[in-house]
Scaffold this active site. Sequence first.
Site, PDB file in Angstrom:
ATOM      1  N   THR A 285       0.837  -1.208   0.000  1.00 16.81           N
ATOM      2  CA  THR A 285       0.000   0.000   0.000  1.00 16.81           C
ATOM      3  C   THR A 285       0.872   1.259   0.000  1.00 16.81           C
ATOM      4  O   THR A 285       0.591   2.218  -0.720  1.00 16.81           O
ATOM      5  CB  THR A 285      -0.922   0.006   1.237  1.00 16.81           C
ATOM      6  OG1 THR A 285      -1.651  -1.211   1.253  1.00 16.81           O
ATOM      7  CG2 THR A 285      -1.899   1.165   1.197  1.00 16.81           C
TER       8      THR A 285
ATOM      9  N   HIS B 186       2.009   1.817  -3.431  1.00 17.06           N
ATOM     10  CA  HIS B 186       0.962   2.441  -4.254  1.00 17.06           C
ATOM     11  C   HIS B 186       0.935   3.954  -4.039  1.00 17.06           C
ATOM     12  O   HIS B 186       0.791   4.723  -4.985  1.00 17.06           O
ATOM     13  CB  HIS B 186      -0.421   1.854  -3.928  1.00 17.06           C
ATOM     14  CG  HIS B 186      -0.711   0.566  -4.633  1.00 17.06           C
ATOM     15  ND1 HIS B 186      -0.870   0.486  -5.995  1.00 17.06           N
ATOM     16  CD2 HIS B 186      -0.862  -0.696  -4.173  1.00 17.06           C
ATOM     17  CE1 HIS B 186      -1.098  -0.769  -6.343  1.00 17.06           C
ATOM     18  NE2 HIS B 186      -1.103  -1.515  -5.247  1.00 17.06           N
TER      19      HIS B 186
HETATM   20 ZN    ZN Z   1       0.315  -3.083   5.193  1.00 13.52          ZN
END
Ligand code: ZN
Length: 338
Positions: free
Chosen positions: A39, A42
């Site tokens: 994440t 990202h």
């Molecule tokens: Zn994580």
Amino acid sequence: MKACLFSGVEQMEVKEVDRPARAENEVTIEVARAGLCGTDLHVYLGDMAHRVTPPRILGHEMVGAIVEAPEEGDFREGDRVVVEPTVFCGRCAACRRGHTHVCQNLNFMGVDSTGAFANYWNVPQDRLHKVPDTLDDVAGALIEPLAVAVHDVRRAQVEVGDRAVVIGGGPIGLLVAIAARLDGADVIISEVNPFRIGVAESCGFDTVNPSETNLVDHVNEWTDGAAADLVFEVSGHPAGAEVMTEIVRVRGTIALVGVHAEPVPVNLQQFFARELHLTGCRVYESIDFERAIRIAEADHVPVDKIVTNVTPMEEIGWGFEQMKNGRDVMKVMIDCQS
Ligand SMILES: [Zn+2]
Ligand SMILES: [Zn+2]
């Protein structure tokens, strides 16, 4: 304090910032280790501009020791803790149904608000879990991704003797495989990166490289044409979404773990023909953290194989570049006191 700031697309900055004041219900944690998550990558790549406006301190996979705590509460200075970074509103329809981890107004600390890639982090005390002293800091910082894997396996309703395919052999894929194996499943991991294939095999998993071997044929051979009971799509790659429906058996389950930033083609015909189930899996609930801590304590997680790098804060940009370019890394962690 020193902090790593996401300061723009593919830009990290390490600098001195003011140590934020602690709110009444918060503890201050001296962060020991914090892992780079998919994440975070990202965000770094600019895929999450709708949630993250730079500059922001990212990071949520961490462990640390409390240096300041409210008088009232269950936590004291010196307690080693991990953070369940899901701050929920308690008022929305999801929360009122008890699904607070997917709150419709979710504040995921380290993405939607300040995170852990810093010397200190202030966190509400109801979002903490104590870490036993038998777990060192590197093992402690792996509890959050392990909680993800525990949640995924719980959502998929693994049964003893199930044959499962995990598509994607990064840190989460490997942890999912480990958790599914603990539940009694026989697991193979599909991965293209030779380094990650090596790590998966060193953890005792059979692997298949779909760039060399036809995955559908391989699974059919393994299961005498029945196909797999369970498929975990962890890669977040369109090819994973394309193949997942071809390797799961009649009435089998696909657990969707990977983040697909864009809509991708999925063969819905197979859902009809094989009466398939598709289960979305997002983050974790408190029970998943509790179980992850117990699993780690019982020494079921080969931490040294999963955490390939612990680097100083200044190297955080290097870490993201390694992940972005598919280099020979699994979990990269930051030493947040460096
Ligand atoms: Zn994580
Ligand atoms: Zn809510």
